[in-house]
Design an enzyme around this catalytic site. Structure first.
Site, PDB file in Angstrom:
ATOM      1  N   GLU A 175    -106.091  26.586  11.223  1.00  0.00           N
ATOM      2  CA  GLU A 175    -107.462  26.113  11.446  1.00  0.00           C
ATOM      3  C   GLU A 175    -107.484  24.620  11.761  1.00  0.00           C
ATOM      4  O   GLU A 175    -108.269  24.164  12.596  1.00  0.00           O
ATOM      5  CB  GLU A 175    -108.310  26.355  10.193  1.00  0.00           C
ATOM      6  CG  GLU A 175    -108.659  27.803   9.978  1.00  0.00           C
ATOM      7  CD  GLU A 175    -109.662  27.981   8.855  1.00  0.00           C
ATOM      8  OE1 GLU A 175    -110.621  28.717   9.061  1.00  0.00           O
ATOM      9  OE2 GLU A 175    -109.491  27.375   7.782  1.00  0.00           O
ATOM     10  N   LEU A 184    -127.572  28.545  10.826  1.00  0.00           N
ATOM     11  CA  LEU A 184    -128.524  27.803  11.654  1.00  0.00           C
ATOM     12  C   LEU A 184    -129.398  28.787  12.420  1.00  0.00           C
ATOM     13  O   LEU A 184    -128.937  29.853  12.831  1.00  0.00           O
ATOM     14  CB  LEU A 184    -127.781  26.897  12.635  1.00  0.00           C
ATOM     15  CG  LEU A 184    -126.956  25.773  12.007  1.00  0.00           C
ATOM     16  CD1 LEU A 184    -126.211  24.989  13.084  1.00  0.00           C
ATOM     17  CD2 LEU A 184    -127.822  24.836  11.160  1.00  0.00           C
ATOM     18  N   SER A 209    -111.299  20.303   4.305  1.00  0.00           N
ATOM     19  CA  SER A 209    -109.973  20.023   4.887  1.00  0.00           C
ATOM     20  C   SER A 209    -110.034  20.038   6.416  1.00  0.00           C
ATOM     21  O   SER A 209    -109.279  19.323   7.074  1.00  0.00           O
ATOM     22  CB  SER A 209    -108.921  21.007   4.363  1.00  0.00           C
ATOM     23  OG  SER A 209    -109.133  22.299   4.862  1.00  0.00           O
ATOM     24  N   HIS A 244    -114.166  30.103  12.108  1.00  0.00           N
ATOM     25  CA  HIS A 244    -114.228  31.271  11.216  1.00  0.00           C
ATOM     26  C   HIS A 244    -112.807  31.703  10.867  1.00  0.00           C
ATOM     27  O   HIS A 244    -111.942  31.762  11.745  1.00  0.00           O
ATOM     28  CB  HIS A 244    -114.987  32.411  11.889  1.00  0.00           C
ATOM     29  CG  HIS A 244    -115.198  33.567  10.966  1.00  0.00           C
ATOM     30  ND1 HIS A 244    -116.189  33.576  10.000  1.00  0.00           N
ATOM     31  CD2 HIS A 244    -114.518  34.725  10.833  1.00  0.00           C
ATOM     32  CE1 HIS A 244    -116.104  34.700   9.316  1.00  0.00           C
ATOM     33  NE2 HIS A 244    -115.107  35.411   9.791  1.00  0.00           N
TER      34      HIS A 244
HETATM   35  C1  GAR Z   1    -112.428  27.478   6.343  1.00  0.00           C
HETATM   36  O1  GAR Z   1    -111.410  28.406   6.092  1.00  0.00           O
HETATM   37  C2  GAR Z   1    -113.419  28.027   7.337  1.00  0.00           C
HETATM   38  O2  GAR Z   1    -112.854  28.849   8.309  1.00  0.00           O
HETATM   39  C3  GAR Z   1    -114.312  28.818   6.428  1.00  0.00           C
HETATM   40  O3  GAR Z   1    -114.480  28.005   5.296  1.00  0.00           O
HETATM   41  C4  GAR Z   1    -113.269  27.277   5.085  1.00  0.00           C
HETATM   42  C5  GAR Z   1    -113.615  25.830   4.852  1.00  0.00           C
HETATM   43  O4  GAR Z   1    -112.477  25.100   4.491  1.00  0.00           O
HETATM   44  N1  GAR Z   1    -115.560  29.113   7.056  1.00  0.00           N
HETATM   45  C6  GAR Z   1    -116.186  30.263   6.887  1.00  0.00           C
HETATM   46  O5  GAR Z   1    -115.777  31.133   6.145  1.00  0.00           O
HETATM   47  C7  GAR Z   1    -117.470  30.389   7.686  1.00  0.00           C
HETATM   48  N2  GAR Z   1    -117.871  31.765   7.771  1.00  0.00           N
HETATM   49  P1  GAR Z   1    -112.545  23.522   4.398  1.00  0.00           P
HETATM   50  O6  GAR Z   1    -113.814  23.158   3.621  1.00  0.00           O
HETATM   51  O7  GAR Z   1    -111.312  23.123   3.663  1.00  0.00           O
HETATM   52  O8  GAR Z   1    -112.584  22.983   5.802  1.00  0.00           O
END
Ligand code: GAR
Length: 205
Positions: free
Chosen positions: A187, A101, A16, A117
């Site tokens: 986000e 990475l 997303s 994050h």
């Molecule tokens: C997001 O909430 C992002 O902050 C998190 O994964 C989700 C991905 O959502 N990332 C982490 O937890 C990294 N440590 P998305 O696939 O819908 O963009």
């Protein structure tokens, strides 16, 4: 006229945030930034479909599970780095990317990799802190608020300099899922702001 900054978005799941970046790019909201490609560390994730639907080149590079963990990270990172060199990538955006990475890519792209994050770092970050686990930990700790952080990536996990944060309240009756949804909304704004800001900085440097 400033040069375009090619952005590679690294993803592992729903995508997303990739979608928010694609939408922003289509509306001209990334400034000199342009989404050049999306790269997933696993096949079959919806993020790849989002890229294809938007005509964004999408590729998969999976970790080599026969290697021990440190070498596995290094190997995947080196293959991502190779792609970045070949495609003149100026900025790498980790948008829900769950591999870590390591090695040359961190040095070669220092100041040019950002991560999203789902907490207010430095709280609730580090190895194993991703997705709903983060939100559950926030609820378990009784925090009055949470949010998201866009930060520069260094050799640590979730430890690089913070670029921007957006906050949300934790509400009575919240579950990890309801808190996640509230944070996702922020986000989608934060990742676009962070990518546009970094693209401008990189173009000007
Ligand atoms: C997001 O909430 C992002 O902050 C998190 O994964 C989700 C991905 O959502 N990332 C982490 O937890 C990294 N440590 P998305 O696939 O819908 O963009």
């Amino acid at each position: 006229m400033q040069n375009t900054v090619n952005i590679l978005v690294l993803v592992s799941g729903n995508g997303s945030n990739l979608q928010a970046l694609i939408n922003a790019d289509q509306r001209g909201e990334l400034g000199v930034g342009r989404i050049a490609a999306a790269l997933a560390d696993r096949a079959g994730v919806y993020a790849l479909e989002r890229a294809r639907l938007a005509n964004v080149p999408a590729l998969v590079k999976t970790p080599n599970m026969t290697l021990p963990i440190a070498r596995r990270r290094q190997d995947l990172s080196d293959r991502v780095l190779q792609f970045c060199r070949e495609r003149d990538i100026g900025l790498i955006v980790l948008a829900g990317f769950l591999s870590i990475l390591a090695g040359d890519i961190i040095r070669e792209y220092a100041g040019r990799i950002i991560n999203l994050h789902p907490s207010l770092l430095p709280k609730f970050g580090g190895v194993g802190m991703y997705g709903e686990r983060v939100h559950q930990a926030v609820l378990d700790a009784g925090e009055p608020e949470s949010g998201c952080t866009v930060h520069l990536v260094n050799a640590g996990t979730d430890t690089g300099p913070i670029l921007l944060q957006r906050r949300v309240p934790v509400l009575a009756g919240d579950t990890a899922a309801t808190l996640a949804e509230r944070i996702h909304h922020e986000e989608h704004i934060a990742i676009v702001e962070g990518a546009a800001l970094m693209a401008a900085r990189i173009a000007a440097s």
